[in-house]
Write a protein that holds these residues in place. Structure first.
Motif, PDB file in Angstrom:
ATOM      1  N   GLY A  31       0.799  -1.219   0.000  1.00  0.00           N
ATOM      2  CA  GLY A  31       0.000   0.000   0.000  1.00  0.00           C
ATOM      3  C   GLY A  31       0.830   1.267   0.000  1.00  0.00           C
ATOM      4  N   LEU A  32       2.023   1.222  -0.589  1.00  0.00           N
ATOM      5  CA  LEU A  32       2.913   2.387  -0.596  1.00  0.00           C
ATOM      6  C   LEU A  32       2.398   3.441  -1.570  1.00  0.00           C
ATOM      7  N   LYS A  33       2.502   4.691  -1.143  1.00  0.00           N
ATOM      8  CA  LYS A  33       2.166   5.802  -2.036  1.00  0.00           C
ATOM      9  C   LYS A  33       2.999   7.020  -1.641  1.00  0.00           C
ATOM     10  N   MET A  34       3.264   7.851  -2.625  1.00  0.00           N
ATOM     11  CA  MET A  34       4.034   9.066  -2.407  1.00  0.00           C
ATOM     12  C   MET A  34       3.125  10.092  -1.749  1.00  0.00           C
ATOM     13  N   LYS A  35       3.498  10.506  -0.563  1.00  0.00           N
ATOM     14  CA  LYS A  35       2.729  11.538   0.130  1.00  0.00           C
ATOM     15  C   LYS A  35       3.220  12.921  -0.264  1.00  0.00           C
ATOM     16  N   HIS A  36       4.551  13.046  -0.476  1.00  0.00           N
ATOM     17  CA  HIS A  36       5.155  14.353  -0.760  1.00  0.00           C
ATOM     18  C   HIS A  36       6.450  14.129  -1.525  1.00  0.00           C
ATOM     19  N   PHE A  37       6.686  14.955  -2.550  1.00  0.00           N
ATOM     20  CA  PHE A  37       7.969  14.943  -3.255  1.00  0.00           C
ATOM     21  C   PHE A  37       8.238  16.344  -3.759  1.00  0.00           C
ATOM     22  N   ASP A  38       9.316  16.958  -3.275  1.00  0.00           N
ATOM     23  CA  ASP A  38       9.702  18.317  -3.655  1.00  0.00           C
ATOM     24  C   ASP A  38      11.086  18.233  -4.285  1.00  0.00           C
ATOM     25  N   THR A  39      11.151  18.379  -5.603  1.00  0.00           N
ATOM     26  CA  THR A  39      12.435  18.265  -6.294  1.00  0.00           C
ATOM     27  C   THR A  39      13.383  19.408  -5.944  1.00  0.00           C
ATOM     28  N   GLY A  40      12.847  20.588  -5.669  1.00  0.00           N
ATOM     29  CA  GLY A  40      13.691  21.728  -5.312  1.00  0.00           C
ATOM     30  C   GLY A  40      14.398  21.536  -3.983  1.00  0.00           C
ATOM     31  N   LYS A  41      13.676  21.049  -3.004  1.00  0.00           N
ATOM     32  CA  LYS A  41      14.248  20.814  -1.669  1.00  0.00           C
ATOM     33  C   LYS A  41      14.838  19.411  -1.523  1.00  0.00           C
ATOM     34  N   LYS A  42      14.591  18.548  -2.533  1.00  0.00           N
ATOM     35  CA  LYS A  42      15.072  17.162  -2.512  1.00  0.00           C
ATOM     36  C   LYS A  42      14.490  16.388  -1.325  1.00  0.00           C
ATOM     37  N   GLU A  43      13.203  16.589  -1.068  1.00  0.00           N
ATOM     38  CA  GLU A  43      12.512  15.932   0.036  1.00  0.00           C
ATOM     39  C   GLU A  43      11.427  15.009  -0.499  1.00  0.00           C
ATOM     40  N   ALA A  44      11.208  13.893   0.205  1.00  0.00           N
ATOM     41  CA  ALA A  44      10.146  12.966  -0.170  1.00  0.00           C
ATOM     42  C   ALA A  44       9.562  12.350   1.095  1.00  0.00           C
ATOM     43  N   ALA A  45       8.290  11.974   1.016  1.00  0.00           N
ATOM     44  CA  ALA A  45       7.628  11.239   2.083  1.00  0.00           C
ATOM     45  C   ALA A  45       6.783  10.151   1.438  1.00  0.00           C
ATOM     46  N   ILE A  46       6.916   8.943   1.954  1.00  0.00           N
ATOM     47  CA  ILE A  46       6.188   7.788   1.438  1.00  0.00           C
ATOM     48  C   ILE A  46       5.425   7.174   2.603  1.00  0.00           C
ATOM     49  N   GLU A  47       4.150   6.833   2.340  1.00  0.00           N
ATOM     50  CA  GLU A  47       3.374   6.201   3.392  1.00  0.00           C
ATOM     51  C   GLU A  47       2.823   4.868   2.916  1.00  0.00           C
ATOM     52  N   GLY A  48       2.455   4.041   3.858  1.00  0.00           N
ATOM     53  CA  GLY A  48       1.977   2.689   3.621  1.00  0.00           C
ATOM     54  C   GLY A  48       2.600   1.797   4.679  1.00  0.00           C
ATOM     55  N   ARG A  49       2.564   0.501   4.504  1.00  0.00           N
ATOM     56  CA  ARG A  49       3.226  -0.411   5.440  1.00  0.00           C
ATOM     57  C   ARG A  49       4.608  -0.718   4.892  1.00  0.00           C
ATOM     58  N   ILE A  50       5.634  -0.202   5.546  1.00  0.00           N
ATOM     59  CA  ILE A  50       7.021  -0.362   5.105  1.00  0.00           C
ATOM     60  C   ILE A  50       7.581  -1.647   5.703  1.00  0.00           C
ATOM     61  N   THR A  51       8.046  -2.541   4.837  1.00  0.00           N
ATOM     62  CA  THR A  51       8.599  -3.810   5.311  1.00  0.00           C
ATOM     63  C   THR A  51      10.117  -3.857   5.215  1.00  0.00           C
ATOM     64  N   ALA A  52      10.713  -3.013   4.355  1.00  0.00           N
ATOM     65  CA  ALA A  52      12.176  -3.008   4.218  1.00  0.00           C
ATOM     66  C   ALA A  52      12.627  -1.742   3.510  1.00  0.00           C
ATOM     67  N   PHE A  53      13.835  -1.307   3.850  1.00  0.00           N
ATOM     68  CA  PHE A  53      14.508  -0.295   3.035  1.00  0.00           C
ATOM     69  C   PHE A  53      15.993  -0.586   3.067  1.00  0.00           C
ATOM     70  N   MET A  54      16.628  -0.433   1.905  1.00  0.00           N
ATOM     71  CA  MET A  54      18.047  -0.760   1.799  1.00  0.00           C
ATOM     72  C   MET A  54      18.701   0.058   0.702  1.00  0.00           C
ATOM     73  N   TYR A  55      19.974   0.332   0.910  1.00  0.00           N
ATOM     74  CA  TYR A  55      20.773   0.985  -0.119  1.00  0.00           C
ATOM     75  C   TYR A  55      21.283  -0.104  -1.045  1.00  0.00           C
ATOM     76  N   VAL A  56      21.283   0.194  -2.351  1.00  0.00           N
ATOM     77  CA  VAL A  56      21.615  -0.796  -3.364  1.00  0.00           C
ATOM     78  C   VAL A  56      22.858  -0.341  -4.108  1.00  0.00           C
ATOM     79  N   GLU A  57      23.858  -1.205  -4.158  1.00  0.00           N
ATOM     80  CA  GLU A  57      25.060  -0.929  -4.938  1.00  0.00           C
ATOM     81  C   GLU A  57      24.777  -1.304  -6.384  1.00  0.00           C
ATOM     82  N   GLY A  58      25.275  -0.527  -7.322  1.00  0.00           N
ATOM     83  CA  GLY A  58      25.045  -0.813  -8.733  1.00  0.00           C
ATOM     84  C   GLY A  58      23.692  -0.300  -9.178  1.00  0.00           C
ATOM     85  N   GLY A  59      23.148  -0.902 -10.208  1.00  0.00           N
ATOM     86  CA  GLY A  59      21.894  -0.428 -10.780  1.00  0.00           C
ATOM     87  C   GLY A  59      20.684  -1.148 -10.240  1.00  0.00           C
TER      88      GLY A  59
END
Length: 94
Positions: A56-84
């Motif tokens: 149920g993830l959705k973008m709540k806020h994204f401001d390209t000028g300030k480089k800010e984002a907010a995502i809501e929903g049930r978050i199960t994982a987040f990770m930094y990815v090396e490569g593409g």
């Protein structure tokens, strides 16, 4: 120091991740959104590529000028990815 007090160079170099439980994640230093759907967001940040997974993830806020984002929903994982983001683990290993 708040984002409002930073100049453009500081915003470009700054990256923070703030989670509220597992229902919202707020980020700074987001350069662009590469792909997204209700189960996964792939973001380019000043510190590298970031993958956020959940339901149920959705973008709540994204401001390209300030480089800010907010995502809501049930978050199960987040990770930094090396490569593409383009290839799965199985395609990279063959």
């Amino acid at each position: 120091m708040s984002i409002k007090g930073m100049d453009a160079m500081d915003i470009r170099q700054s990256h923070t991740v703030k989670m509220d439980g597992r229902k919202m994640i707020e980020l700074t230093g987001v350069m662009q959104v590469d792909r997204f759907d209700s189960t996964e967001f792939l973001l380019e940040t000043v510190m590298g590529k970031l993958k956020i997974r959940g339901t149920g993830l959705k973008m709540k806020h994204f401001d390209t000028g300030k480089k800010e984002a907010a995502i809501e929903g049930r978050i199960t994982a987040f990770m930094y990815v090396e490569g593409g983001f383009g290839k799965s683990f199985f395609k990279r290993s063959t």
